[in-house]
Design an enzyme around this catalytic site. Structure first.
Site, short mmCIF file in Angstrom:
data_model
loop_
_atom_site.label_atom_id
_atom_site.label_comp_id
_atom_site.label_asym_id
_atom_site.label_seq_id
_atom_site.Cartn_x
_atom_site.Cartn_y
_atom_site.Cartn_z
N ASP A 121 21.25 37.08 -4.86
CA ASP A 121 21.89 36.39 -3.75
C ASP A 121 21.08 35.15 -3.40
O ASP A 121 19.89 35.23 -3.09
CB ASP A 121 21.96 37.33 -2.54
CG ASP A 121 22.58 36.66 -1.33
OD1 ASP A 121 23.48 35.82 -1.52
OD2 ASP A 121 22.16 36.96 -0.20
N CYS A 180 0.83 -1.21 0.00
CA CYS A 180 0.00 0.00 0.00
C CYS A 180 0.86 1.25 0.00
O CYS A 180 2.07 1.21 0.23
CB CYS A 180 -0.89 0.04 1.25
SG CYS A 180 -1.94 -1.41 1.50
#
Length: 462
Positions: A439, A32
């Site tokens: 940056d 599952c």
């Protein structure tokens, strides 16, 4: 995650981990997804697997209730740059189906035995088993959601014969293809007449900012090979594709379907798609390329969790949870477009793009192949790039080493770092590219490509 952590995810039915691992129950013989709504099994009866293929190889059958094969693929394979991650991206592109394990190994630069050993050691399954699981999943989706003939589904899923197809479906799902179809709600199946194409739902995990992706695609669409139509929130993206066995026209809708039933607080959803293929064997490859283009295998919980902890990015992440970093449907095409821009790309399409045998509205051509462009316009950076793509000096397939590809691109005369960063982000699907200019601190790693998308969406960078 260790096994105790995985069991806690199972016990809480946490959908965030669907596709990241699978669990099997030895007393039932079924495997599952973590969010399966069935009664939680006792810990001593549970085994964990990195892939559905490993669970299948250990004799477990897929759960009919939670359909563990229907979840998006693990985001880990997009992040990792090692041979296992590269191999998984190539398998997802259908390389094993087309070229076998030998072809996969050649692309990775290893022997077939080495690839088999590494995949089996880490994932519990070799390349053949992983490809088989992928084919079985594709087949089940087509059987249960379309009215395509069973024989056509067998070959569209990548099986070499109908017998192989039937045997695999019985092994994986403990049902015949006809029984799988009969068990699916008839109302959920969609006609797949030749004129209508093959309808599919492309699943994603967690929130998905479809509007931002469609805005990007609309802004860069190249006439003749792409179009975006419809009102905001309900747009449709269509494009042509060159595929290994033929050509295709694909359409993806901006509107997501209703969220899939899932336990836990974070169910996923899907994008509706329709594929027109001249050869059904290209189905797996076409789906894989759409998944990369729309970044559907991403893990938004991991991305948002890391970036949302940064003071600068926190308000941006809160405003756009699940923002994706789109990839490319054709990496070589993306490289050319990143270099020349939209207007010049349209000129190249009109002059050198192959005309489709069956145009569809404004979609009339394929983007020209690198070899065609290298011969037609050999001068300048464009000529150098297309020649390098054509002769293999620059490789951009899903299994390429990204650092090697970047070095090869930078060696092309006239290529600049900004263009290479775009190619690495989009064509190679690298989630952690630090684009020159803004940056981008190391604290944003390994999701700097996503951070850049947030900055762009907020208008902080171009």
């Amino acid at each position: 995650m260790d096994e105790d952590s995985r069991y806690e995810a199972v016990r809480s039915r946490d959908a965030r981990f669907d596709g990241e691992f699978f669990f099997a129950v030895v007393t039932t013989g079924i495997y599952c997804r973590p969010s399966c709504p069935a009664v939680t099994p006792k810990r001593r009866n549970v085994r964990f697997f990195a892939t559905a293929a490993a669970a299948q190889g250990s004799g477990f059958r897929a759960c009919r209730r939670c359909r563990p094969d229907a979840v998006p693929g693990s985001a880990e394979w997009n992040v990792r740059a090692d041979v296992v991650g590269r191999a998984m991206r190539l398998i997802g592109d259908g390389v094993v189906d087309r070229e076998g394990v030998t072809g996969l190994a050649a692309r990775l630069g290893y022997s077939a035995r080495q690839v088999q050993r590494q995949l089996t050691a880490e994932l519990g399954a070799g390349p053949v088993a992983l490809a088989r699981a992928q084919r079985a999943h594709t087949a089940r989706v087509l059987v249960q959601t379309t009215e395509l003939p069973i024989t056509e589904i067998a070959f569209a899923s990548g099986f070499a014969s109908v017998r192989q197809f039937n045997d695999t479906i019985r092994d994986v799902y403990a049902s015949t293809p006809s029984e799988l179809r009969a068990a699916a709600p008839k109302a959920g199946r969609r006609a797949a007449a030749p004129a209508g194409g093959i309808p599919l739902r492309l699943a994603h995990r967690g929130p998905y900012q479809a509007g931002a992706v469609f805005d990007l695609l609309a802004g860069e669409a190249v006439g003749g090979v792409e179009e975006v139509s419809g009102a905001l929130g309900r747009r449709t993206y269509r494009r042509t594709l060159r595929l290994p066995h033929g050509t295709g026209i694909v359409a993806v809708d901006e509107r997501a379907g209703a969220a899939r039933p899932a336990s836990g607080a974070h169910p996923g959803g899907w994008l509706d798609a329709r594929l027109h293929l001249t050869d059904p064997r290209d189905l797996t490859t076409a789906v894989g390329r759409l998944r990369r283009l729309f970044d559907l295998d991403a893990d938004p919980y991991a991305v948002d969790g890391r970036l949302g902890g940064d003071d600068r990015l926190a308000p941006l992440v809160a405003a756009r949870p699940g923002l994706r970093s789109p990839g490319a449907a054709d990496p070589e095409e993306l490289a050319v477009r990143a270099l020349v821009g939209r207007a010049e790309a349209e000129r190249l399409v009109q002059q050198y793009g192959k005309v489709l045998d069956a145009p569809s509205g404004s979609l009339t051509r394929l983007f020209p192949e690198p070899a065609v462009l290298a011969e037609a316009e050999p001068d300048g950076t464009l000529g150098a790039l297309t020649a390098a793509l054509a002769d293999g000096a620059v490789r951009l397939d899903p299994g390429v080493d990204r650092d090697e590809a970047e070095a090869a691109l930078l060696a092309v005369p006239g290529m600049d770092a900004g263009t290479v960063a775009v190619i690495r982000t989009r064509a190679l699907g690298d989630p952690d590219v630090a684009a020159p200019g803004p940056d981008m601190p190391d604290g944003w790693r390994p999701w700097r490509s996503y951070a850049l998308q947030h900055l762009r969406a907020a208008g902080e960078v171009d």
